[in-house]
Scaffold this active site. Structure first.
Site, PDB file in Angstrom:
ATOM      1  N   ARG A 112       0.700  -1.199   0.058  1.00 38.77           N
ATOM      2  CA  ARG A 112       0.001  -0.175  -0.202  1.00 38.77           C
ATOM      3  C   ARG A 112       0.942   1.355  -0.011  1.00 38.77           C
ATOM      4  NH1 ARG A 112      -4.726  -1.722   4.423  1.00 38.77           N
ATOM      5  NH2 ARG A 112      -5.129  -3.737   3.580  1.00 38.77           N
ATOM      6  N   SER A 148      -9.888  -5.581  10.617  1.00 34.68           N
ATOM      7  CA  SER A 148     -11.106  -4.912  10.229  1.00 34.68           C
ATOM      8  C   SER A 148     -11.961  -6.356   9.964  1.00 34.68           C
ATOM      9  CB  SER A 148     -11.046  -3.891   9.384  1.00 34.68           C
ATOM     10  OG  SER A 148     -10.394  -2.553   9.735  1.00 34.68           O
ATOM     11  N   GLU A 160      -5.488  -0.258  15.403  1.00 39.97           N
ATOM     12  CA  GLU A 160      -6.288  -1.319  14.894  1.00 39.97           C
ATOM     13  C   GLU A 160      -5.397  -2.482  14.218  1.00 39.97           C
ATOM     14  OE1 GLU A 160      -7.214  -3.066  11.118  1.00 39.97           O
ATOM     15  OE2 GLU A 160      -6.728  -0.746  10.725  1.00 39.97           O
ATOM     16  N   ARG A 215       2.658   1.605  10.266  1.00 41.90           N
ATOM     17  CA  ARG A 215       2.268   1.668   8.948  1.00 41.90           C
ATOM     18  C   ARG A 215       3.489   1.854   7.855  1.00 41.90           C
ATOM     19  NH1 ARG A 215      -2.420   4.592   8.080  1.00 41.90           N
ATOM     20  NH2 ARG A 215      -2.668   5.173  10.179  1.00 41.90           N
ATOM     21  N   ARG A 270       1.580  -6.172  12.974  1.00 42.84           N
ATOM     22  CA  ARG A 270       1.107  -5.636  14.176  1.00 42.84           C
ATOM     23  C   ARG A 270       0.952  -6.439  15.233  1.00 42.84           C
ATOM     24  NH1 ARG A 270      -2.960  -0.642  12.319  1.00 42.84           N
ATOM     25  NH2 ARG A 270      -1.654   0.115  10.897  1.00 42.84           N
TER      26      ARG A 270
END
Length: 425
Positions: free
Chosen positions: A261, A351, A348, A276, A390
């Site tokens: 990403r 999701s 987070e 990130r 993460r």
């Protein structure tokens, strides 16, 4: 993608729910105008075709009677040219309609809280007790550097910022987490998949990454292929343009992939460490189910993702995302946020979303009912089970010791060759 007939018939509802998501730039009124033009054009074409057929029959009759039919032949020729013009016009109108439809987000589920941003997200549940430290817990980047298991500087040297190099026991821990997550989800009934990591434009469009999020994607221009941002993209599209039987459902699939990403628009956010990254590993969970089962399947999906953190004994909370924080394709989403004591905050880590028939329409995935033999669009769901990087950093921060070492969670030790504590190499 929303069905055109549904949008036209429920335009006020679509406007309301779209506005609640913060999408105000979509010209839905123009969609009404375009649809009217489309229907008028189709009607005109049908009238011309009917006239052409009638004239063709008259021409045949006149020729059989050896009479002059040139005037009718000229009219048939003119009709043919007029139909061709109208067909091209219809194609342009449908392209304009499709352009708008592809940019309309999914409709929010009625159970989704209304709000502008993450501040309006609602706590759904919490799990685990936060550890009491006898020292000031450090952030994961300090721990990783001291243990020499992640090299941030050389990752940047090899690529650019937001790329990292795992090494030694760090690489082993990352790999252990991947295998552990896949094993747990296999036990939960998911079929393991290894999909392509590069996909075409049609596949990206099927799950909603294109055209909305093109700036977020890494594209290989020469081959017109995209590096996947998540395994959701290839795995959901496995059944694109296919008709499944009702007996095939539900389908549960899991896949480990690297994810790529650009993180466009995230400048200055979580710059340090592993939170990130442009490239990261993730184990994804994907479901394709009957529409009447998707609400229950979302709750089950959430439990399957939560199980990883429970087995690792890392505290977390689950948030129900509000309308303004919801992803483009999702009708409802739960975010699992892991507790990071070194940073003193939740982040987070998964999701879990129900997309209803939004993705299946875009990808043209259907199933046939046994009783009626009619085809329908199934509902698709997906969730991270989990984001591996993460989870890696959550272990470092939650299992850190005062001497800088990190205890390996018990369930991971068999995947780590029996290593119980990570110490400086």
């Amino acid at each position: 993608m929303l069905d055109l007939r549904f949008v036209i018939s429920n335009i006020d509802l679509v406007k309301d729910k779209t506005a609640k998501r913060g999408y105000t730039e979509i010209d839905l009124d123009n969609l009404l105008i375009l649809d009217k033009k489309r229907r008028e054009t189709i009607q005109k074409v049908e009238e011309l075709k009917k006239e052409r057929n009638e004239k063709s029959k008259e021409i045949g009759k006149l020729k059989r009677e050896k009479k002059d039919s040139s005037h009718l032949e000229q009219r048939v020729k003119a009709i043919k040219e007029e139909i061709e013009i109208l067909d091209n016009k219809l194609k342009e109108i449908e392209e304009q309609i499709n352009y708008i439809l592809l940019r309309i987000p999914n409709l929010i589920d009625d159970s989704v809280p209304i709000g502008e941003d993450e501040s309006a997200n609602v706590l759904y549940k919490e799990w685990g007790a936060k550890r009491d430290f006898s020292f000031n817990p450090k952030p994961h980047w300090d721990i990783a550097e001291k243990l020499d298991i992640v090299d941030f500087e050389r990752g940047v040297k090899l690529a650019k910022s937001r790329f990292s190099l795992y090494k030694g026991t760090g690489a082993k821990l990352e790999r252990a987490l991947i295998n552990f997550m896949l094993d747990v989800q296999s036990e939960n009934g998911y079929q393991e998949i290894i999909p392509p990591f590069l996909v075409n434009e049609k596949t990206m469009t099927g799950t909603g990454q294109l055209p909305k999020f093109e700036e977020e994607l890494f594209k290989c221009e020469r081959d017109n292929l995209y590096l996947i941002p998540t395994a959701e993209v290839p795995v959901t599209n496995i059944y694109a343009d296919e008709i499944l039987s009702e007996d095939d459902l539900p389908l549960y699939m899991t896949a480990y992939t690297p994810c790529f990403r650009r993180e466009a628009g995230s400048h200055g956010k979580d710059v340090r460490g592993l939170i990130r990254q442009h490239q990261f590993n993730k184990v994804e969970l994907v479901k394709i189910v009957k529409p009447e089962d998707s609400d229950e399947e979302l709750e089950k999906l959430l439990l399957d993702a939560e199980k990883i953190l429970q087995l690792l004994e890392i505290p977390y909370r689950v948030m129900t995302l509000c309308s303004g924080d919801l992803g483009f394709s999702a009708a409802k989403t739960y975010d699992i946020e892991v507790w990071l004591p070194g940073l003193g905050t939740y982040k987070e880590i998964s999701s879990c979303s129900n997309f209803k028939d939004f993705q299946s329409r875009r990808a043209n995935i259907k199933f046939r009912r046994k009783d009626t033999k009619k085809t329908e669009y199934p509902h698709t769901l997906n969730g991270s089970g989990l984001a591996v990087g993460r989870t890696f950093l959550a272990i470092l921060e939650n299992y850190q010791q005062e001497d800088g070492s990190v205890v390996v969670p018990e369930v991971l030790r068999k995947y780590m060759g029996g290593i119980e504590v990570i110490k400086p190499e």
